[in-house]
Motif scaffolding. Structure first.
Motif: not given
Lengths: 446, 299
Positions: A217, A273, B132, B136-138, B154, B156, B158-160, B241, B245, B248
């Motif tokens: 972003t 990411s 979000k 998140q992982p935590q 750990d 993921e 949103l980041s996977s 977004w 965004g 990944p």
């Protein structure tokens, strides 16, 4: 009948009173809102400025920036007021958060309403210059006869100056000493090996050693954190001639392998990411992270959010065999003059005023930044010890940021991240990863 | 007694246009001109940022249609839209049936109606921040999933690259189903009780009553809101977004994110306009279907 009259008078009284009350409360609300948002401040509103003896030139400059949002309330306005007292030129502030400033400048330039002076990030310069938004400042500086040795650096495209960095922010490594003490680590790591060894201990103790923010972003994590780490060891994306050299760059290859090693060992905070700079700042404040590379400006956030945290400034660890000076990532509050401005000479005067030794030094002290003016001698006497330590590191090393004045910098940073993630996940080998990043930059500059 | 003045032919002619003019002017300024400008930009080399843009014909369309990232965005959009709309209909129908049942007291129904409609009350930024934090992982999702061995601390989402699209689709489903629920509930409340009673006398069970009475009765509503939802979901931007965004590695880059990145990250306004025109054509086709369906329903 009498009762009706009394009632009517009472109703009229209540209505008039409520309208007056609403009116006054409304205006107070508006004033408060204006103060808070600082979207548009008049140059002559500050009551502290004595403007009775000023000869008004009738010229008003507009200054689009995010500074007033980030500086203490009224600080930037005060600079403008003092400038008005000296020159009779008014400066009207158009303030918006950093994230909105680029869009506002672009949209303003298309409609012909862009401000005379605009604050610019290093990654926007090339685009703004080539799109004709920024004017050739070299000519203005020459016409003015200004002593350019007073300007520490100038942002140039093809030897033409388009922006002047007024103050600079360093990106040091912060260490949470409470975590390090809990892990029995007494010395800050100086080399990659020491850093890895410390990470292992920190991880075993249940903390996260380090974070890499690769959210796209705002893709600046690749610049500030990833390359910020590499630059400390003299590793960059350009060769000695200034050409982009990524594929076959042995330094970058070693560094990529080192970073992947940290990731494979679980030393990096998970979810990188989608991790933003703000997320990273909050994870450090909440005591989850041992080390973080972040802007010097975030020190104020750490002090505010975690007042009891024992923070130290650490030099970014360098490659084991590296003995040269360390580069330190920096970002700037730079200012350019727009092509659209009808008062370029007056705008230049204001910019020169920002490089006045006292003005520049005071701005640097207020914002925990480093001066852009060579004559400025900021008095950091009351500054935070962490800041003073970083200042020494900054002076011992050299500021570097390969992304400043880069063409389509945002796109390239996003591409770089999009190639780095598959490599970190083990989906591509290091050479392919670097080749893909090289292809991305070549595509931009073709 | 005064004789009423007769209006001249010009006044008679102009009067209806004068009444229409406020709406027409607003539509021109807010709708027609922006759309026309976007279409115009799509035929120039780089509008807005270039002072004298050059006409390039369909060159931008060729660039966009041969861009693999565009087709990847189309694929992501298709998955996001189809999954969202199907889930919206299914969940909306289930909750609407629950709220329409005669087995609960009115007070209970009111309470659950408020609870079920809550996700619709949140703005996009609140939804994004909320999820979000939870994803998140935590976050709390991993914490809860650890009890059933579905995740570690750990894990993921949103980041996977594997789960990110599913995660944002889930968030979109969560935030959008109440609209379906309310619309279908309104439809269910309009279904005559006589139909259910006569079918019960004929020996129809709950399932047959649902298939042969409920569904046909609410079908016009389902088609209408389904069409609208497809258009709205294609245009979804804010939540995606703010959550990923588009990352990944572009795994959640839908057509709206693709357009935004071209316009505001790369300052390629003509290419952004071209992609927007393509999306507009798809939405217009859907809008035509929607209008036809509405006309059919009225008839």
């Amino acid at each position: 009948m009498k009762m009706k009259r009394i009632l009517a008078v009472l109703i009229v009284f209540v209505m008039v009173f409520s309208v007056t009350a609403c009116g006054s409360s409304n205006s107070t609300g508006t004033e408060d809102a204006t103060k808070e948002s600082t979207t548009k401040e008049s140059a002559t509103q500050d009551s502290t400025a004595d403007t009775s003896t000023v000869k008004d030139t009738g010229i008003t400059l507009e200054f689009q920036q995010w500074w007033a949002v980030e500086c203490p309330e009224g600080y930037v306005q005060n600079i403008c007021d003092n400038f008005y007292k000296e020159t009779g030129i008014k400066v009207e502030l158009l303030s918006a958060p950093f994230a909105d400033t680029k869009t506002q400048i672009v949209s303003g330039s298309t409609t012909g309403t862009v401000a005379d002076l605009v604050s610019v990030d290093g990654s926007w310069v090339y685009d703004f210059a080539t799109q004709g938004i920024l004017t050739d400042m070299s000519a203005l500086l020459a016409a003015d006869g200004y002593d350019q040795s007073n300007i520490n650096s100038q942002w140039q495209i093809d030897d033409t100056t388009y922006c002047l960095p007024v103050v600079n922010y360093a990106y040091p490594m912060f260490a949470n000493m409470d975590i390090l003490n809990d892990c029995g680590i007494t010395e800050l790591p100086k080399t990659w090996s020491e850093f890895q060894a410390d990470c292992e201990i920190i991880k075993a103790k249940g903390y996260y050693p380090f974070a890499l923010n690769l959210d796209t972003t705002s893709p600046s994590g690749i610049q500030n954190t990833y390359m910020g780490f590499a630059w400390a060891s003299g590793i960059g994306i350009k060769d000695d001639t200034g050409a982009y050299k990524i594929a076959g760059n042995e330094g970058l290859k070693t560094f990529a392998e080192f970073m992947k090693g940290l990731n494979d060992a679980g030393y990096l905070y998970p979810g990188m990411s989608s991790l933003t700079e703000a997320d990273m700042t909050s994870k450090f404040s909440s005591g989850e992270l041992a080390f973080v590379i972040n802007s010097m400006a975030t020190l104020q956030s750490y002090r505010k959010d975690a007042p009891d945290m024992n923070i130290a400034a650490a030099a970014v660890p360098v490659k084991d065999d590296y003995a040269d000076k360390s580069g330190m990532c920096y970002a700037s509050w730079a200012v350019g003059i727009t092509e659209n401005s009808e008062h370029k000479a007056e705008a230049m005067k204001f910019l020169e005023y920002l490089f006045n030794a006292d003005v520049n030094a005071d701005l640097a002290v207020t914002q925990s930044a480093f001066p852009g003016s060579a004559s400025a001698e900021p008095d950091y006497g009351d500054a935070d010890q962490v800041f003073l330590d970083v200042y020494i590191m900054y002076q011992n090393g050299y500021p570097i940021n390969d992304f400043i004045c880069m063409k389509d910098a945002n796109t390239f940073m996003t591409d770089y991240i999009n190639e780095l993630i598959p490599y970190m996940d083990g989906d591509v080998d290091v050479d392919s990863y670097l080749q893909n990043v090289q292809d991305a930059i070549d595509e931009i500059y073709k | 007694m005064k004789k009423a003045k007769t209006k001249g032919p010009f006044v008679k002619f102009i009067t209806p246009y004068l009444f229409l003019s406020p709406t027409v002017i607003l539509m021109l300024v807010l709708l027609v001109i922006p759309i026309f400008l976007v279409i115009q930009y799509s035929f120039f080399n780089n509008a807005i940022v270039v002072k004298e843009p050059v006409f390039v014909g369909f060159s931008n369309y060729v660039t966009i249609l041969t861009d693999s990232i565009f087709w990847s965005a189309i694929k992501n959009t298709a998955i996001f839209v189809i999954a969202s709309v199907i889930a919206h209909i299914t969940i909306g129908m289930c909750f609407a049936l629950l709220l329409n049942t005669k087995y609960f007291k009115t007070k209970t129904k009111y309470i659950f109606r408020i609870i079920y409609v809550l996700p619709w009350m949140f703005t996009a930024s609140v939804i994004a921040i909320l999820w979000k934090l939870m994803l998140q992982p935590q976050g709390i999702i991993n914490y809860l999933f650890q009890f059933v061995n579905l995740a570690t601390k750990d894990s993921e989402w949103l980041s996977s690259r594997t789960y990110a699209l599913a995660a944002i689709t889930f968030v979109n489903i969560w935030s959008g189903y109440p609209f379906y629920m309310i619309s279908i509930l309104a439809g269910l409340q309009g279904v005559s009780e006589d139909l259910y009673e006569s079918s019960a006398l004929d020996g129809a069970g709950a399932w047959k009553r649902f298939i042969y009475i409920t569904i046909p009765q609410v079908k016009p509503i389902l088609i209408s809101i389904g069409m609208l939802d497809i258009v709205w979901t294609i245009q979804s931007f804010a939540v995606i977004w703010m959550l990923t965004g588009g990352g990944p590695v572009r795994t959640t880059e839908t057509i709206s994110i693709y357009i935004y990145k071209y316009a505001f990250n790369s300052s390629q306004y003509s290419l952004a306009s071209t992609a927007a025109v393509i999306a507009l054509i798809v939405c217009i086709i859907l809008a035509i279907f929607y209008v036809k369906q509405q006309r059919k329903a009225r008839e």
